[in-house]
Design a protein around this motif. Sequence first.
Motif, PDB file in Angstrom:
ATOM      1  N   TYR A 156       1.612  16.227  -3.258  1.00 37.41           N
ATOM      2  CA  TYR A 156       1.415  15.814  -1.869  1.00 37.41           C
ATOM      3  C   TYR A 156       0.844  16.948  -1.030  1.00 37.41           C
ATOM      4  CZ  TYR A 156       5.716  18.338  -0.754  1.00 37.41           C
ATOM      5  OH  TYR A 156       6.654  19.318  -0.592  1.00 37.41           O
ATOM      6  N   ILE A 157       0.125  16.570  -0.007  1.00 41.89           N
ATOM      7  CA  ILE A 157      -0.440  17.539   0.937  1.00 41.89           C
ATOM      8  C   ILE A 157      -0.014  17.083   2.329  1.00 41.89           C
ATOM      9  CG2 ILE A 157      -2.551  18.509   1.901  1.00 41.89           C
ATOM     10  CD1 ILE A 157      -3.904  17.865  -0.783  1.00 41.89           C
ATOM     11  N   ASN A 158       0.842  17.847   2.969  1.00 46.17           N
ATOM     12  CA  ASN A 158       1.344  17.518   4.307  1.00 46.17           C
ATOM     13  C   ASN A 158       1.870  16.087   4.404  1.00 46.17           C
ATOM     14  OD1 ASN A 158       0.649  20.070   5.232  1.00 46.17           O
ATOM     15  ND2 ASN A 158      -1.416  19.415   5.749  1.00 46.17           N
ATOM     16  N   GLY A 159       2.505  15.585   3.349  1.00 42.52           N
ATOM     17  CA  GLY A 159       3.070  14.244   3.359  1.00 42.52           C
ATOM     18  C   GLY A 159       2.067  13.131   3.158  1.00 42.52           C
ATOM     19  N   ASN A 160       0.782  13.428   3.017  1.00 45.43           N
ATOM     20  CA  ASN A 160      -0.235  12.395   2.806  1.00 45.43           C
ATOM     21  C   ASN A 160      -0.576  12.285   1.327  1.00 45.43           C
ATOM     22  OD1 ASN A 160      -0.577  11.809   5.559  1.00 45.43           O
ATOM     23  ND2 ASN A 160      -1.902  13.587   5.796  1.00 45.43           N
ATOM     24  N   PRO A 161      -0.709  11.059   0.847  1.00 43.73           N
ATOM     25  CA  PRO A 161      -1.050  10.886  -0.572  1.00 43.73           C
ATOM     26  C   PRO A 161      -2.415  11.464  -0.914  1.00 43.73           C
ATOM     27  CG  PRO A 161      -0.328   8.827   0.423  1.00 43.73           C
ATOM     28  CD  PRO A 161      -0.493   9.809   1.535  1.00 43.73           C
ATOM     29  N   GLN A 162      -2.533  12.011  -2.108  1.00 43.27           N
ATOM     30  CA  GLN A 162      -3.820  12.513  -2.591  1.00 43.27           C
ATOM     31  C   GLN A 162      -4.654  11.394  -3.193  1.00 43.27           C
ATOM     32  OE1 GLN A 162      -2.080  15.890  -4.895  1.00 43.27           O
ATOM     33  NE2 GLN A 162      -3.819  16.963  -4.021  1.00 43.27           N
ATOM     34  N   TRP A 163      -4.064  10.235  -3.372  1.00 40.09           N
ATOM     35  CA  TRP A 163      -4.793   9.072  -3.851  1.00 40.09           C
ATOM     36  C   TRP A 163      -4.277   7.850  -3.104  1.00 40.09           C
ATOM     37  CZ3 TRP A 163      -1.284  11.362  -7.440  1.00 40.09           C
ATOM     38  CH2 TRP A 163      -0.137  10.627  -7.694  1.00 40.09           C
TER      39      TRP A 163
ATOM     40  N   LYS B 127       0.833  -1.203   0.000  1.00 49.56           N
ATOM     41  CA  LYS B 127       0.000   0.000   0.000  1.00 49.56           C
ATOM     42  C   LYS B 127       0.866   1.251   0.000  1.00 49.56           C
ATOM     43  CE  LYS B 127      -3.408   2.449   2.766  1.00 49.56           C
ATOM     44  NZ  LYS B 127      -4.152   2.478   4.033  1.00 49.56           N
ATOM     45  N   LEU B 128       0.466   2.238  -0.792  1.00 47.17           N
ATOM     46  CA  LEU B 128       1.136   3.539  -0.800  1.00 47.17           C
ATOM     47  C   LEU B 128       0.934   4.179   0.567  1.00 47.17           C
ATOM     48  CD1 LEU B 128       2.612   5.795  -2.413  1.00 47.17           C
ATOM     49  CD2 LEU B 128       0.344   6.643  -3.052  1.00 47.17           C
ATOM     50  N   THR B 129       2.047   4.470   1.255  1.00 44.51           N
ATOM     51  CA  THR B 129       1.963   5.052   2.595  1.00 44.51           C
ATOM     52  C   THR B 129       2.627   6.415   2.687  1.00 44.51           C
ATOM     53  OG1 THR B 129       3.971   3.882   3.266  1.00 44.51           O
ATOM     54  CG2 THR B 129       1.850   2.823   3.770  1.00 44.51           C
ATOM     55  N   LYS B 130       3.434   6.752   1.686  1.00 41.52           N
ATOM     56  CA  LYS B 130       4.143   8.030   1.744  1.00 41.52           C
ATOM     57  C   LYS B 130       4.413   8.528   0.327  1.00 41.52           C
ATOM     58  CE  LYS B 130       8.476   9.994   3.434  1.00 41.52           C
ATOM     59  NZ  LYS B 130       9.764   9.655   4.060  1.00 41.52           N
ATOM     60  N   MET B 131       4.245   9.818   0.148  1.00 43.36           N
ATOM     61  CA  MET B 131       4.517  10.444  -1.135  1.00 43.36           C
ATOM     62  C   MET B 131       5.291  11.727  -0.869  1.00 43.36           C
ATOM     63  SD  MET B 131       1.799  11.741  -4.047  1.00 43.36           S
ATOM     64  CE  MET B 131       0.915  10.217  -3.998  1.00 43.36           C
ATOM     65  N   THR B 132       6.366  11.910  -1.607  1.00 43.66           N
ATOM     66  CA  THR B 132       7.153  13.133  -1.480  1.00 43.66           C
ATOM     67  C   THR B 132       7.333  13.740  -2.852  1.00 43.66           C
ATOM     68  OG1 THR B 132       9.257  11.960  -1.716  1.00 43.66           O
ATOM     69  CG2 THR B 132       8.416  12.256   0.525  1.00 43.66           C
ATOM     70  N   GLY B 133       7.657  15.008  -2.888  1.00 40.57           N
ATOM     71  CA  GLY B 133       7.923  15.681  -4.148  1.00 40.57           C
ATOM     72  C   GLY B 133       8.791  16.892  -3.920  1.00 40.57           C
TER      73      GLY B 133
ATOM     74  N   GLU C 155      -8.758   7.310  -6.768  1.00 39.36           N
ATOM     75  CA  GLU C 155      -8.805   8.770  -6.668  1.00 39.36           C
ATOM     76  C   GLU C 155     -10.262   9.160  -6.511  1.00 39.36           C
ATOM     77  OE1 GLU C 155      -5.969  11.213  -9.217  1.00 39.36           O
ATOM     78  OE2 GLU C 155      -6.155   9.356 -10.382  1.00 39.36           O
ATOM     79  N   GLU C 156     -10.575   9.685  -5.342  1.00 40.74           N
ATOM     80  CA  GLU C 156     -11.958  10.026  -5.000  1.00 40.74           C
ATOM     81  C   GLU C 156     -12.833   8.796  -5.199  1.00 40.74           C
ATOM     82  OE1 GLU C 156     -13.049  13.665  -6.906  1.00 40.74           O
ATOM     83  OE2 GLU C 156     -11.337  14.732  -6.076  1.00 40.74           O
ATOM     84  N   THR C 157     -13.696   8.775  -6.200  1.00 39.27           N
ATOM     85  CA  THR C 157     -14.581   7.625  -6.411  1.00 39.27           C
ATOM     86  C   THR C 157     -14.176   6.779  -7.619  1.00 39.27           C
ATOM     87  OG1 THR C 157     -16.082   8.969  -7.741  1.00 39.27           O
ATOM     88  CG2 THR C 157     -16.523   8.824  -5.368  1.00 39.27           C
ATOM     89  N   THR C 158     -13.029   7.081  -8.224  1.00 39.84           N
ATOM     90  CA  THR C 158     -12.597   6.367  -9.425  1.00 39.84           C
ATOM     91  C   THR C 158     -11.496   5.371  -9.103  1.00 39.84           C
ATOM     92  OG1 THR C 158     -13.077   8.325 -10.759  1.00 39.84           O
ATOM     93  CG2 THR C 158     -11.661   6.649 -11.748  1.00 39.84           C
ATOM     94  N   LYS C 159     -11.707   4.111  -9.517  1.00 38.00           N
ATOM     95  CA  LYS C 159     -10.684   3.077  -9.378  1.00 38.00           C
ATOM     96  C   LYS C 159     -10.113   2.784 -10.763  1.00 38.00           C
ATOM     97  CE  LYS C 159     -12.059   0.327  -5.403  1.00 38.00           C
ATOM     98  NZ  LYS C 159     -12.452  -1.005  -4.930  1.00 38.00           N
ATOM     99  N   THR C 160      -8.797   2.779 -10.829  1.00 37.23           N
ATOM    100  CA  THR C 160      -8.117   2.460 -12.079  1.00 37.23           C
ATOM    101  C   THR C 160      -7.249   1.233 -11.846  1.00 37.23           C
ATOM    102  OG1 THR C 160      -8.049   4.819 -12.608  1.00 37.23           O
ATOM    103  CG2 THR C 160      -6.634   3.376 -13.910  1.00 37.23           C
ATOM    104  N   TYR C 161      -7.293   0.284 -12.776  1.00 43.43           N
ATOM    105  CA  TYR C 161      -6.544  -0.959 -12.667  1.00 43.43           C
ATOM    106  C   TYR C 161      -5.553  -1.074 -13.813  1.00 43.43           C
ATOM    107  CZ  TYR C 161     -10.362  -2.396  -9.568  1.00 43.43           C
ATOM    108  OH  TYR C 161     -11.279  -2.458  -8.552  1.00 43.43           O
ATOM    109  N   ALA C 162      -4.404  -1.654 -13.512  1.00 41.63           N
ATOM    110  CA  ALA C 162      -3.432  -2.003 -14.542  1.00 41.63           C
ATOM    111  C   ALA C 162      -2.779  -3.312 -14.095  1.00 41.63           C
ATOM    112  CB  ALA C 162      -2.382  -0.914 -14.690  1.00 41.63           C
ATOM    113  N   SER C 163      -2.352  -4.123 -15.047  1.00 38.56           N
ATOM    114  CA  SER C 163      -1.777  -5.417 -14.676  1.00 38.56           C
ATOM    115  C   SER C 163      -0.696  -5.819 -15.657  1.00 38.56           C
ATOM    116  CB  SER C 163      -2.865  -6.483 -14.614  1.00 38.56           C
ATOM    117  OG  SER C 163      -3.451  -6.648 -15.889  1.00 38.56           O
ATOM    118  N   GLY C 164       0.023  -6.851 -15.280  1.00 39.40           N
ATOM    119  CA  GLY C 164       1.083  -7.367 -16.132  1.00 39.40           C
ATOM    120  C   GLY C 164       1.896  -8.419 -15.409  1.00 39.40           C
TER     121      GLY C 164
END
Length: 143
Positions: free
Chosen positions: A48-55, A35-41, A73-82
């Motif tokens: 990022y907003i205060n170190g919390n992911p926007q998605w 799980k995505l737990t940290k995002m930096t830029g 992201e909000e109410t949209t789920k996007t899937y990718a696989s491989g």
Amino acid sequence: MKKFGVVFILMFCHISCSNNEVDRVVAPNYYGKWKLTKMTGVFIPSFYINGNPQWQEFYDFKKDSTFIKIRIEETTKTYASGKFEIIKNQNKTHIKLTYKEDNDIIGSCFGDLSEDLYVNSEGLLTSTWRMFDGPGLFYKKMR
């Protein structure tokens, strides 16, 4: 002289075995959900907003060398696989992802169907995207 040779060989074997014990790293189980737990830029502060992911984002690695990436992201789920492969070199673990088809959630530096992830010293999965002005994404093993 024979005694010196025998002592030397025993010391060499002991040192060699001792070094192997020190260098041995217990490999974590990479299969399962991360799980995505940290995002930096640095260059793109809107990521990022205060170190919390926007998605929310997850990787799920299966034992048959396939994976699913999910972004919410909000109410949209996007899937990718491989497919993926685990590459170990110089005590670093690199996970090479190859996607089936193009998708906006592929974090590729080169705009192709591949993505590279590494396990850092804290045991977190990290994206190489940040090396090319993208966000730093860090994932923690969930199960």
